[in-house]
Design an enzyme around this catalytic site. Structure first.
Site, PDB file in Angstrom:
ATOM      1  N   LYS A 205       0.834  -1.220   0.000  1.00 47.81           N
ATOM      2  CA  LYS A 205       0.000   0.000   0.000  1.00 47.81           C
ATOM      3  C   LYS A 205       0.859   1.257   0.000  1.00 47.81           C
ATOM      4  CE  LYS A 205      -2.689   2.557   3.482  1.00 47.81           C
ATOM      5  NZ  LYS A 205      -1.603   3.340   4.093  1.00 47.81           N
ATOM      6  N   ASN A 206       1.820   1.302   0.913  1.00 45.70           N
ATOM      7  CA  ASN A 206       2.589   2.546   1.062  1.00 45.70           C
ATOM      8  C   ASN A 206       3.590   2.780  -0.071  1.00 45.70           C
ATOM      9  OD1 ASN A 206       1.130   3.030   3.314  1.00 45.70           O
ATOM     10  ND2 ASN A 206       2.804   2.798   4.784  1.00 45.70           N
TER      11      ASN A 206
ATOM     12  N   ARG B 135      -4.968  10.395   3.797  1.00 46.30           N
ATOM     13  CA  ARG B 135      -3.770  11.146   4.085  1.00 46.30           C
ATOM     14  C   ARG B 135      -2.884  11.315   2.836  1.00 46.30           C
ATOM     15  NH1 ARG B 135      -0.942  14.322   7.634  1.00 46.30           N
ATOM     16  NH2 ARG B 135       1.257  13.939   7.361  1.00 46.30           N
TER      17      ARG B 135
ATOM     18  N   CYS C 191      -5.954   7.895   8.640  1.00 47.28           N
ATOM     19  CA  CYS C 191      -6.136   7.255   9.940  1.00 47.28           C
ATOM     20  C   CYS C 191      -6.094   8.265  11.076  1.00 47.28           C
ATOM     21  CB  CYS C 191      -5.019   6.231  10.159  1.00 47.28           C
ATOM     22  SG  CYS C 191      -5.281   4.736   9.247  1.00 47.28           S
TER      23      CYS C 191
ATOM     24  N   ARG D 198      -0.979  14.729  12.932  1.00 46.91           N
ATOM     25  CA  ARG D 198      -0.470  14.585  11.562  1.00 46.91           C
ATOM     26  C   ARG D 198      -0.418  15.905  10.786  1.00 46.91           C
ATOM     27  NH1 ARG D 198      -2.069   8.686   9.299  1.00 46.91           N
ATOM     28  NH2 ARG D 198      -0.019   8.865   8.416  1.00 46.91           N
ATOM     29  N   PRO D 199       0.389  16.870  11.226  1.00 52.77           N
ATOM     30  CA  PRO D 199       0.525  18.120  10.484  1.00 52.77           C
ATOM     31  C   PRO D 199       1.264  17.915   9.159  1.00 52.77           C
ATOM     32  CG  PRO D 199       2.019  18.079  12.363  1.00 52.77           C
ATOM     33  CD  PRO D 199       1.222  16.809  12.415  1.00 52.77           C
ATOM     34  N   ILE D 200       1.245  18.944   8.292  1.00 54.03           N
ATOM     35  CA  ILE D 200       1.918  18.834   6.993  1.00 54.03           C
ATOM     36  C   ILE D 200       2.955  19.941   6.811  1.00 54.03           C
ATOM     37  CG2 ILE D 200       0.107  17.550   5.793  1.00 54.03           C
ATOM     38  CD1 ILE D 200      -0.898  20.236   4.676  1.00 54.03           C
ATOM     39  N   ASP D 201       3.383  20.542   7.939  1.00 52.56           N
ATOM     40  CA  ASP D 201       4.315  21.675   7.868  1.00 52.56           C
ATOM     41  C   ASP D 201       5.615  21.338   7.132  1.00 52.56           C
ATOM     42  OD1 ASP D 201       4.530  19.969  10.148  1.00 52.56           O
ATOM     43  OD2 ASP D 201       6.056  21.292  10.972  1.00 52.56           O
TER      44      ASP D 201
ATOM     45  N   ASP E  80       3.662   1.160  12.186  1.00 55.47           N
ATOM     46  CA  ASP E  80       2.468   0.510  11.633  1.00 55.47           C
ATOM     47  C   ASP E  80       2.275  -0.912  12.174  1.00 55.47           C
ATOM     48  OD1 ASP E  80       1.837   2.728  10.197  1.00 55.47           O
ATOM     49  OD2 ASP E  80       2.502   1.978   8.267  1.00 55.47           O
TER      50      ASP E  80
ATOM     51  N   ILE F 120       6.386   7.695  17.145  1.00 56.37           N
ATOM     52  CA  ILE F 120       6.095   8.389  15.875  1.00 56.37           C
ATOM     53  C   ILE F 120       4.743   9.124  15.912  1.00 56.37           C
ATOM     54  CG2 ILE F 120       5.933   8.144  13.347  1.00 56.37           C
ATOM     55  CD1 ILE F 120       8.651   7.249  14.306  1.00 56.37           C
TER      56      ILE F 120
ATOM     57  N   ARG G 139      -8.939  -0.596   3.930  1.00 52.11           N
ATOM     58  CA  ARG G 139      -8.112   0.481   3.365  1.00 52.11           C
ATOM     59  C   ARG G 139      -6.711  -0.014   3.015  1.00 52.11           C
ATOM     60  NH1 ARG G 139      -7.555   5.643   6.706  1.00 52.11           N
ATOM     61  NH2 ARG G 139      -6.162   5.925   4.968  1.00 52.11           N
TER      62      ARG G 139
HETATM   63  C1  UD1 Z   1       3.772   7.192   6.288  1.00 48.25           C
HETATM   64  C2  UD1 Z   1       2.966   5.935   6.062  1.00 48.25           C
HETATM   65  C3  UD1 Z   1       2.368   5.452   7.377  1.00 48.25           C
HETATM   66  C4  UD1 Z   1       3.483   5.279   8.420  1.00 48.25           C
HETATM   67  C5  UD1 Z   1       4.330   6.532   8.520  1.00 48.25           C
HETATM   68  C6  UD1 Z   1       5.545   6.358   9.433  1.00 48.25           C
HETATM   69  C7  UD1 Z   1       2.145   6.132   3.790  1.00 48.25           C
HETATM   70  C8  UD1 Z   1       0.982   6.310   2.897  1.00 48.25           C
HETATM   71  N1  UD1 Z   1       1.907   6.208   5.108  1.00 48.25           N
HETATM   72  O1  UD1 Z   1       2.882   8.182   6.783  1.00 48.25           O
HETATM   73  O2  UD1 Z   1       1.725   4.206   7.144  1.00 48.25           O
HETATM   74  O3  UD1 Z   1       2.879   5.024   9.673  1.00 48.25           O
HETATM   75  O4  UD1 Z   1       4.810   6.913   7.226  1.00 48.25           O
HETATM   76  O5  UD1 Z   1       6.324   5.298   9.001  1.00 48.25           O
HETATM   77  O6  UD1 Z   1       3.248   5.881   3.350  1.00 48.25           O
HETATM   78  N2  UD1 Z   1       5.044  15.092  10.680  1.00 48.25           N
HETATM   79  C9  UD1 Z   1       5.015  16.447  10.996  1.00 48.25           C
HETATM   80  N3  UD1 Z   1       4.948  17.331   9.946  1.00 48.25           N
HETATM   81  C10 UD1 Z   1       4.918  16.937   8.631  1.00 48.25           C
HETATM   82  C11 UD1 Z   1       4.967  15.551   8.333  1.00 48.25           C
HETATM   83  C12 UD1 Z   1       5.028  14.651   9.388  1.00 48.25           C
HETATM   84  O7  UD1 Z   1       5.034  16.830  12.137  1.00 48.25           O
HETATM   85  O8  UD1 Z   1       4.872  17.786   7.740  1.00 48.25           O
HETATM   86  C13 UD1 Z   1       5.098  14.111  11.795  1.00 48.25           C
HETATM   87  C14 UD1 Z   1       3.838  13.232  11.834  1.00 48.25           C
HETATM   88  O9  UD1 Z   1       2.795  13.872  12.519  1.00 48.25           O
HETATM   89  C15 UD1 Z   1       4.355  12.008  12.551  1.00 48.25           C
HETATM   90  C16 UD1 Z   1       5.799  11.889  12.038  1.00 48.25           C
HETATM   91  O10 UD1 Z   1       6.144  13.189  11.553  1.00 48.25           O
HETATM   92  O11 UD1 Z   1       4.360  12.238  13.926  1.00 48.25           O
HETATM   93  C17 UD1 Z   1       5.988  10.860  10.949  1.00 48.25           C
HETATM   94  O12 UD1 Z   1       5.153  11.153   9.859  1.00 48.25           O
HETATM   95  P1  UD1 Z   1       5.499  10.734   8.367  1.00 48.25           P
HETATM   96  O13 UD1 Z   1       6.786   9.987   8.329  1.00 48.25           O
HETATM   97  O14 UD1 Z   1       5.354  11.928   7.509  1.00 48.25           O
HETATM   98  O15 UD1 Z   1       4.310   9.714   8.047  1.00 48.25           O
HETATM   99  P2  UD1 Z   1       3.329   9.713   6.810  1.00 48.25           P
HETATM  100  O16 UD1 Z   1       4.066  10.020   5.557  1.00 48.25           O
HETATM  101  O17 UD1 Z   1       2.109  10.481   7.127  1.00 48.25           O
END
Ligand code: UD1
Length: 416
Positions: free
Chosen positions: A22-23, A92, A116, A121-124, A305, A327, A397
């Site tokens: 999936k990922n 997401r 999920c 889960r911010p996107i900064d 995960d 995480i 999913r």
């Molecule tokens: C991806 C995986 C998810 C897995 C995760 C960690 C996919 C589709 N999903 O999620 O299954 O659990 O990696 O291995 O591949 N964060 C911030 N700001 C940001 C981005 C992330 O603070 O802009 C934080 C997140 O809130 C979290 C941590 O960084 O606490 C890790 O997130 P990230 O590695 O980005 O996970 P995803 O890409 O969302």
């Protein structure tokens, strides 16, 4: 209301073949639109998140068709650069379309991503990194508008190795002018798979799998045919199921080299393992052993995960285990459900202390997110008697056919 019904308590016996990842599939589907032509993807899992992503791609103007397990996507003519809100807010991974839409169309609109419920889960980090490559972002109430007429290579250093932010940078940098150096990149195997896919289309990316990735932007990509690797998280879920329920199973198409941290934990739990090419035979008798101290961390550490499946498996271990989640901040949601099955788990902040009990008992359970839902299936398969798991759609999913897989491992399970 659709639910899963499982009669648990018997050792496993049988085999299963691990589905496509999936990922890996989701960022690859996002990457497909960077190329004005046709992409053929083999072993793409038919899971709900992939189906949503395909609907989004169709909304842009892609022509999509399945030929068995093979997906053919023609992205020659795109008319739209808006992620339909009804899909975007459900998953997401829609945020990953930001990089590829900017790379292809020069502008994008993405509603704030859902997915999920496992924390804020911010996107900064995604946004700061894309800005470095020239994106101008306008945060609106329901979503994000972005423009990037001339993406240009840059040095980007992530404050944390975010998987999604790493993928977004790679997607835009692949077609930007000049060279991008990405420092503190995530090292998850799915990043390597995205880069292999892009390189098979003519991109020039080096260093995937390390924390420094170099991307030389190219003007054009070309048609490709690519096979998506197997899903290490689905494999890990079934491996912990074998640890908890006991018995003997054979898993085929296992990405063994990606599961080292998981296999070490399984060995500590007393599960015997025999590997041959990409198959893994697992067998154990009696209760699994407790694991003293385990913490999730970015790859190659123990994957977040698989934290919920491990927690469920350790609920029946002999002794006390400690699990620390580093995480995501809201990933112990299944504890309440496991307690209703008789588990003895205490949570304090980001740590869970699990005092193993000899048996869990079947009951009615509710899935609230993908991996936690799969962990409840594991618990139900292990527990004595009948369980019903509501909100099965969360599990669908990411698990293509958990019913078929479990039935072929000897578990009585059906969807009602
Ligand atoms: C991806 C995986 C998810 C897995 C995760 C960690 C996919 C589709 N999903 O999620 O299954 O659990 O990696 O291995 O591949 N964060 C911030 N700001 C940001 C981005 C992330 O603070 O802009 C934080 C997140 O809130 C979290 C941590 O960084 O606490 C890790 O997130 P990230 O590695 O980005 O996970 P995803 O890409 O969302």
């Amino acid at each position: 209301m659709e639910y899963l019904e499982i009669v648990g308590g018997n050792p496993l016996c049988g085999e299963a073949c691990i589905q496509g990842s999936k990922n890996a599939a989701l960022p690859i589907l996002s990457a497909v639109i960077l190329h004005r032509g046709t992409t053929v993807l083999k072993n793409c899992p038919k899971i709900i998140d992939v189906l949503y992503m395909l609907e989004i791609l169709k909304g842009f103007g892609c022509h999509v068709r399945w030929e068995g397990d093979t997906l053919v996507i023609d992205a020659s003519d795109l008319e739209d650069c808006q992620v339909a809100e009804c899909y975007g807010c459900k998953m997401r991974s829609s945020i990953m379309l930001l990089g590829s839409l900017l790379g292809r169309m020069g502008n994008a609109y993405v509603s704030y991503p859902g997915g999920c419920v496992i924390g804020e889960r911010p996107i900064d980090m995604h946004l700061a990194a894309l800005k470095k490559l020239g994106a101008v972002l306008l945060e609106e109430a329901a979503g994000l508008r972005a423009v990037c007429e001339k993406p240009a290579g840059a040095v980007v250093s992530l404050p944390f190795p975010s998987v999604g932010a790493t993928e977004n940078v790679i997607l835009l940098a692949a077609v930007a002018e000049g060279v991008t150096i990405l420092e503190n990149a995530a090292r998850e195997p799915e990043i390597g798979e995205l880069c292999r896919f892009l390189n098979s289309m003519g991109a020039r990316i080096r260093g995937a799998g390390t924390s420094r990735i170099e991307i030389v932007g190219v003007k054009e990509l070309h048609d490709t045919e690519f096979t998506i690797m197997p899903d290490r998280i689905v494999a890990g879920t079934y491996m912990f199921m074998a640890a908890a329920a006991g018995g003997e199973i054979l898993l085929r198409e296992v990405p063994l080299e990606q599961l080292e941290s998981v296999r070490t934990v399984l060995s500590h739990m007393g599960v015997r393992q025999e590997e041959r090419e990409n198959t893994l035979r697992l067998w154990s008798t009696g209760r699994p052993c407790a694991v003293k101290d385990i913490r999730t961390s970015p790859y190659p550490g123990f994957p977040t995960d698989l934290q919920s499946p491990l927690l469920a498996a350790l609920s029946v271990a002999d002794g006390c285990s400690i699990i620390q989640e580093t995480i995501f901040e809201a990933r112990f949601k299944i504890v309440e459900e496991l307690r209703r099955m008789g588990a003895d788990i205490e949570v304090e902040g980001q740590k869970a202390a699990v005092r193993g009990v000899p048996k869990l008992s079947g009951t009615d359970l509710t899935a609230r997110e993908l991996r936690g839902g799969a962990a409840l299936v594991l618990a139900a398969a292990t527990g004595e008697g009948r369980s019903r798991i509501f909100q099965y759609h969360y599990i669908a999913r990411g698990y293509e056919n958990i019913i078929r897989d479990l039935q072929s491992m000897g578990i009585v399970i059906q969807c009602t």
